[in-house]
Design an enzyme around this catalytic site. Structure first.
Site: not given
Length: 323
Positions: A26, A29, A92
């Site tokens: 993640s 991101k 997230s």
């Protein structure tokens, strides 16, 4: 993987495979967020603008991947950009990332082209993005060094939006989720950025903290647990703040030597620096600090004030040579 970077100078204070490819999870991101931030900054996007949740986005990120992190978007709903940013940064949400990717590019695959173009513009040289969320893809990889540079870019270019990273929780669809960054509220000055975890990457984090006017950025990946990544990040930040200092060696206009003049009215001219000369180093390295002035002798008249005639080279134990 581990890399500690000084925010102001970009100097790498510690690196363990910091330029080797790794799965981002993640932490990818951050690139999706950077693209949103840039569009907001340049007026191409407003926080009040709304994106529509497609059936594909809902099925891909929510219904089909129950184990993945998500914002819990509702099919067919319209979500403000501000809420999507909170859903990506704090919760997230993989589903939120898919909504963003489809809005701009029609699909995550096409959106990755935008991500890679932005990465090139920022100066990330060792990273390839394949989707907006960081879900596993065999062709996607980043480096810890690139993630640190990306974090510095976000902090520097988007100070107003960056504050979202320090928020501790966010509620969407009546579901409250806490920020996964365990440093917030527990480590002095910690105010961002992003955690990540997949089976292939292990537990990772891009973190930043500001203490006494100094900001450090730390990236770790491949840890065995949330607690391990938080503890290791704190340990390196402690080391960085404790062991390293930024020393101002010279101020603009400080004279560092003289240069002999040929065919002029005077025999020599003073040599001074135009910009502040600062060096980030361990305290113990200061004792071995050396400064050397080099110029082509003699300097031929006429010589204008501010004319560059030589170089200043600074060396210290354990510090890369600075010219």
């Amino acid at each position: 993987f581990a890399l500690l970077m000084d925010y102001d100078t970009g100097n790498v204070l510690f690196s363990k495979d910091g330029d080797q490819p790794m799965a981002p999870a993640s932490m990818a991101k951050l690139m999706t967020v950077a693209i949103l931030f840039e569009k907001i900054k340049h007026g191409d996007l407003k926080l009040e603008d709304e994106f529509t949740v497609s059936e594909r986005a809902w099925r891909l990120s929510v219904a089909g991947k129950n184990e993945s992190s998500k914002m819990f978007v509702s099919i067919g709903s319209r979500i403000r950009v501000d809420d999507l940013l909170h859903g990506i940064i704090i919760q997230s949400g993989n589903d939120a990332c898919t909504v963003v990717a489809e809005h701009f590019s029609g699909s995550e695959e096409a959106f990755s082209d935008l991500m890679n173009a932005e990465a090139k513009k920022i100066g990330l040289t060792g990273s390839v993005f394949k989707n907006a969320s960081g879900l596993p893809d065999p062709d996607m990889h980043v480096t810890a060094h690139d993630l640190a540079k990306l974090a510095a870019y976000i902090i520097r270019e988007f100070p107003d939006q960056y504050r979202i990273f320090a928020e501790r929780e966010f509620t969407w669809n009546k579901i409250k989720q806490a920020n996964r960054n365990l440093l917030l509220g527990t480590y002095p000055g910690a105010d961002g950025l992003k955690t990540g975890h997949t089976e292939s990457s292990g537990y990772g984090m891009v973190a930043s903290a500001l203490q006494d006017g100094r900001r450090l950025i730390m990236v770790v990946n491949g840890m065995k647990s949330e607690a391990d990544r938080a503890a290791e990040t704190k340990r390196f930040l402690d080391m960085g703040f404790r062991e390293f200092r930024s020393y101002t060696l010279l101020k603009p206009g400080d004279v560092v030597g003289e240069a002999l003049v040929w065919a002029g009215d005077v025999r020599s001219v003073p040599l001074s620096v135009r910009q502040p000369v600062k060096l980030l180093m361990r305290r113990a390295s200061r004792e071995g600090l050396k400064v050397k002035v080099t110029y082509m002798e003699p300097v031929v008249a006429p010589i204008a004030r501010g004319q560059e005639v030589g170089t200043l080279t600074i060396t210290a134990p354990g510090v890369p040579e600075m010219t």
